[in-house]
Each structure stands twice: as C-alpha cells, then as structure tokens.
Write a protein that holds these residues in place. Structure first.
Motif, mmCIF file in Angstrom:
data_model
loop_
_atom_site.group_PDB
_atom_site.id
_atom_site.type_symbol
_atom_site.label_atom_id
_atom_site.label_comp_id
_atom_site.label_asym_id
_atom_site.label_seq_id
_atom_site.Cartn_x
_atom_site.Cartn_y
_atom_site.Cartn_z
ATOM 1 N N ALA A 17 0.858 -1.183 0.000
ATOM 2 C CA ALA A 17 0.000 0.000 0.000
ATOM 3 C C ALA A 17 0.892 1.230 0.000
ATOM 4 C CB ALA A 17 -0.905 -0.001 1.222
ATOM 5 N N THR A 18 0.640 2.163 -0.918
ATOM 6 C CA THR A 18 1.484 3.349 -0.999
ATOM 7 C C THR A 18 0.676 4.616 -0.776
ATOM 8 O OG1 THR A 18 1.214 3.488 -3.408
ATOM 9 C CG2 THR A 18 3.108 2.246 -2.573
ATOM 10 N N TYR A 19 1.364 5.598 -0.219
ATOM 11 C CA TYR A 19 0.793 6.939 -0.093
ATOM 12 C C TYR A 19 1.938 7.921 0.140
ATOM 13 C CZ TYR A 19 -1.865 10.994 1.395
ATOM 14 O OH TYR A 19 -2.379 12.261 1.491
ATOM 15 N N ASN A 20 2.158 8.804 -0.801
ATOM 16 C CA ASN A 20 3.218 9.813 -0.714
ATOM 17 C C ASN A 20 4.553 9.186 -0.325
ATOM 18 O OD1 ASN A 20 1.301 11.694 -1.400
ATOM 19 N ND2 ASN A 20 1.121 12.576 0.655
ATOM 20 N N GLY A 21 4.897 8.117 -1.020
ATOM 21 C CA GLY A 21 6.128 7.388 -0.696
ATOM 22 C C GLY A 21 7.247 7.576 -1.702
ATOM 23 N N ALA A 22 7.201 8.660 -2.462
ATOM 24 C CA ALA A 22 8.148 8.849 -3.562
ATOM 25 C C ALA A 22 9.602 8.840 -3.103
ATOM 26 C CB ALA A 22 7.847 10.159 -4.287
ATOM 27 N N GLN A 23 9.863 9.272 -1.886
ATOM 28 C CA GLN A 23 11.249 9.390 -1.424
ATOM 29 C C GLN A 23 11.953 8.038 -1.356
ATOM 30 O OE1 GLN A 23 11.656 11.396 2.354
ATOM 31 N NE2 GLN A 23 13.897 11.490 2.216
ATOM 32 N N PHE A 24 11.205 6.976 -0.995
ATOM 33 C CA PHE A 24 11.855 5.694 -0.731
ATOM 34 C C PHE A 24 11.320 4.530 -1.562
ATOM 35 C CE2 PHE A 24 11.927 7.925 3.504
ATOM 36 C CZ PHE A 24 13.275 8.253 3.484
ATOM 37 N N ILE A 25 10.220 4.715 -2.288
ATOM 38 C CA ILE A 25 9.535 3.594 -2.916
ATOM 39 C C ILE A 25 10.398 2.850 -3.928
ATOM 40 C CG2 ILE A 25 8.480 5.083 -4.669
ATOM 41 C CD1 ILE A 25 6.850 1.985 -3.082
ATOM 42 N N ASP A 48 -2.328 2.412 -4.535
ATOM 43 C CA ASP A 48 -1.916 3.762 -4.137
ATOM 44 C C ASP A 48 -3.126 4.575 -3.705
ATOM 45 O OD1 ASP A 48 0.290 5.874 -4.073
ATOM 46 O OD2 ASP A 48 -1.283 6.854 -5.258
ATOM 47 N N ASP A 49 -2.982 5.247 -2.563
ATOM 48 C CA ASP A 49 -4.108 5.952 -1.942
ATOM 49 C C ASP A 49 -4.165 7.418 -2.376
ATOM 50 O OD1 ASP A 49 -6.298 5.279 -0.475
ATOM 51 O OD2 ASP A 49 -5.362 5.483 1.483
ATOM 52 N N ILE A 59 5.696 4.231 -9.540
ATOM 53 C CA ILE A 59 5.223 2.843 -9.609
ATOM 54 C C ILE A 59 4.663 2.528 -10.997
ATOM 55 C CG2 ILE A 59 4.843 2.694 -7.126
ATOM 56 C CD1 ILE A 59 1.863 3.057 -7.573
ATOM 57 N N SER A 60 4.160 3.532 -11.693
ATOM 58 C CA SER A 60 3.697 3.321 -13.075
ATOM 59 C C SER A 60 4.860 2.924 -13.978
ATOM 60 C CB SER A 60 3.015 4.577 -13.620
ATOM 61 O OG SER A 60 1.837 4.874 -12.906
ATOM 62 N N ILE A 71 -0.610 -2.366 -10.566
ATOM 63 C CA ILE A 71 -0.915 -1.250 -9.674
ATOM 64 C C ILE A 71 -2.348 -0.788 -9.891
ATOM 65 C CG2 ILE A 71 1.502 -0.522 -9.675
ATOM 66 C CD1 ILE A 71 0.725 1.807 -11.482
ATOM 67 N N VAL A 72 -2.901 -0.133 -8.860
ATOM 68 C CA VAL A 72 -4.233 0.447 -8.963
ATOM 69 C C VAL A 72 -4.242 1.743 -8.162
ATOM 70 C CG1 VAL A 72 -5.154 -0.781 -6.940
ATOM 71 C CG2 VAL A 72 -6.710 -0.009 -8.741
ATOM 72 N N LEU A 73 -4.997 2.722 -8.639
ATOM 73 C CA LEU A 73 -5.092 4.021 -7.981
ATOM 74 C C LEU A 73 -6.458 4.155 -7.332
ATOM 75 C CD1 LEU A 73 -3.945 6.913 -7.482
ATOM 76 C CD2 LEU A 73 -5.011 7.575 -9.655
#
Length: 317
Positions: A17-25, A48-49, A59-60, A71-73
């Motif tokens: 589950a992701t949310y504003n995780g760009a720094q480490f994803i 992604d939330d 992730i795309s 993935i799904v948004l």
C-alpha cells in the motif's frame, strides 16, 4: 501475471500500500525485485491511496517495465488498513502473501526464508502466518542499534499477549497463507489495521509462528519513535505516555469478538470484551490486571505499574 515459464513454480504475492512514498519507494521495489527466487515466483500488487507526490509516476514506470507488477489508484484516501486490503484484493491465486511497507528495504533472502518457514510451520488448511525480525534503521538506513524484536522476545501465542498491544504483529514482517487471505477479505466488522486482524486470526486458529531471522531494514522516520526508545528514560517515557487503550483498537476488538464469539474460548472472550470497553477507569483496569491475569508485552507486573502510574499522573486512555 506469471509467464508460461513460471507456471509450475510456487507463486508468492507481495502486497504493498502506498501513499506519498516517492522518497523511498524505488529503493524498496528494487530490493523486492532482487529477491533470490530459485523455486518460486513473485507477483507484486500495489494500491496507491491518491498520493499527491510522484509515487504514482514511479510505480507506473515500474509496472511498465516489469511484467509481474500490477498497480491500482484509489480515487480517494482509504487509509492504510483499507489500502492494504485493497491491494490484497488485486491478488490472484498465489500460495502465500507478504505485506510490504513502501519505505523499507528487504534483504535478498527475505521471501525465500519466510517461504521456507511457512512451509515448515504453518497448517495451510486454516488461516495462519509466520513473522520475522527486522533491523530498525533511521531514514538514511543507519542502524539504530536495535531490532524490531529484542533477543528476549517471546512470540505471540494467545489473546492475553494481544490485549494491550494496540495493534498486531508488524505487518511487513509477516507471510500469510491463502486461507488467511480469504478470511481477511471476507471479514465485515471494523478493521483498525490489516496486520492486527491477521494477528488475531492467527491466534484464533493457533497458527502463528515467529522466526528470529533479521530479514529487512525497517526504516523509521523522524516522527516515528519506535526506533528511538533505547535506554531506561526513553522506555519509561513510552511506558507512561503511550495509550494504554487505543480507541480504534478497542473498536476492532469489539467487532472481532462479535464476529468470532463461537470460536473464542470463554475466558479469553471475557478478557477481550473487558478490554474493548474503552470506558474502563484506571481502577477497573488495575482490578482486571490483578485478578484476571491480564498482561502487557507478556508481563502482568508491567501492566500493573503502567496502570498505576497513569492513574496517578494521567488520564488513562
């Protein structure tokens, strides 16, 4: 999602589950894609939330370049529990499922080690899970001189171990079987956290196991105190300042008792119902701890001390 070449292999789903995780994803996804997978195949499912940073773009790009990533948004913010469960719904008919946080880094043997432990320990005819240890790190992955579970840690065995946990076993440390997946997805009462539900179900079915292997870097952020409670003073502060009863956790326990009242032993049912009553005063909780053998972190004395201190100095919450 698996290719023809991998149809005869055991399949394992990684659920993120992701949310504003760009720094480490990206670092986390790279560590998952580098897993040693000789005798099984990994599919990765990400929900992604509605991130407002570049998480979706990252992730795309991974989905476009990796055939085993889906993935799904979400159109709105579902919250962490429902976001994980939404990702779990994306999965296919894999044999096992591993939850992944967006900011950790897995050792390259994590999936293989959890898979072997699951095959050895779990009864796959009922919901079950195996969970591992982790190295606690700061945001730069510098070691904080502490593991998620300390050397004297004893695995969760019964509901008494869960009463004041305010959650369950750490989700990213666990592997669950297909029966657990189906039970989670069919659960209709309130869910506080996905890993709390999995932990309670594992205990309910006496099918939960701990292995001490350290299999990932568990990254802690600046506003997360889990990795910094080292030393007597910090542990004492945590003892008296953290919630004794989390209202949302109590709401979950109440619904869990209602759902599985016919499966929970009477003595455990009474304890769980008492704990789920968030109106309990400090005196009532102290009475419960003394006369009903209720514990926190496996220790009745620690619970009694915490209730006593919080009753003296703070509102019991």
């Amino acid at each position: 999602m698996q290719s023809i070449d991998n149809q005869n292999k055991i399949t394992i789903a990684v659920v993120m589950a992701t949310y504003n995780g760009a720094q480490f994803i990206a670092q986390q996804l790279d560590s998952i894609l580098k897993q040693k997978i000789d005798d099984f195949y990994i599919n990765i499912y990400i929900s992604d939330d509605s991130s407002i940073d570049d998480t979706w773009g990252i992730i795309s790009a991974y989905e476009s370049s990796c055939s085993n990533i889906k993935i799904v948004l979400n159109e709105s913010d579902h919250g962490p529990a429902n976001n994980f469960i939404n990702a779990l719904r994306l999965t296919n008919d894999e044999q096992y499922y591993i939850f992944a946080d967006q900011d950790d880094v897995w050792f390259d043997t994590k999936v293989a080690c959890l898979y072997r432990a699951a095959e050895q320990k779990m009864d796959n005819y009922k919901p079950g899970l195996v969970y591992c240890n982790a190295e606690v790190n700061d945001k730069t992955l510098s070691k904080c001189h502490k593991n998620l579970y300390e050397s004297n840690y004893k695995q969760v065995n019964n509901f008494n171990d869960l009463l004041f946990m305010n959650g369950g076993v750490q989700g990213a440390s666990m592997i669950i079987n297909k029966k657990m997946k189906l039970e989670i997805l069919s659960y209709r009462s309130y869910i506080y956290m996905h890993d709390q539900l999995a932990t309670y179900l594992g205990v309910l079915h006496n099918n939960i196991f701990y292995i001490p292997n350290v299999l990932m870097n568990y990254r802690q952020h600046d506003n997360n105190v889990i990795g910094s409670n080292v030393g007597f003073i910090n542990k004492f502060k945590k003892l008296i300042t953290t919630p004794l009863l989390n209202e949302k956790s109590c709401q979950f326990i109440f619904g869990f008792c209602k759902t599985y009242s016919n499966l929970i032993p009477d003595r455990d049912f009474i304890k769980l119902k008492l704990v789920s009553n968030i109106e309990n005063s400090g005196r009532k909780l102290l009475f419960m701890a003394i006369y009903n053998d209720i514990k926190i972190n496996g220790s009745r004395m620690q619970l009694i001390i915490k209730i006593f201190l919080k009753t003296l100095f703070f509102k019991v919450n």
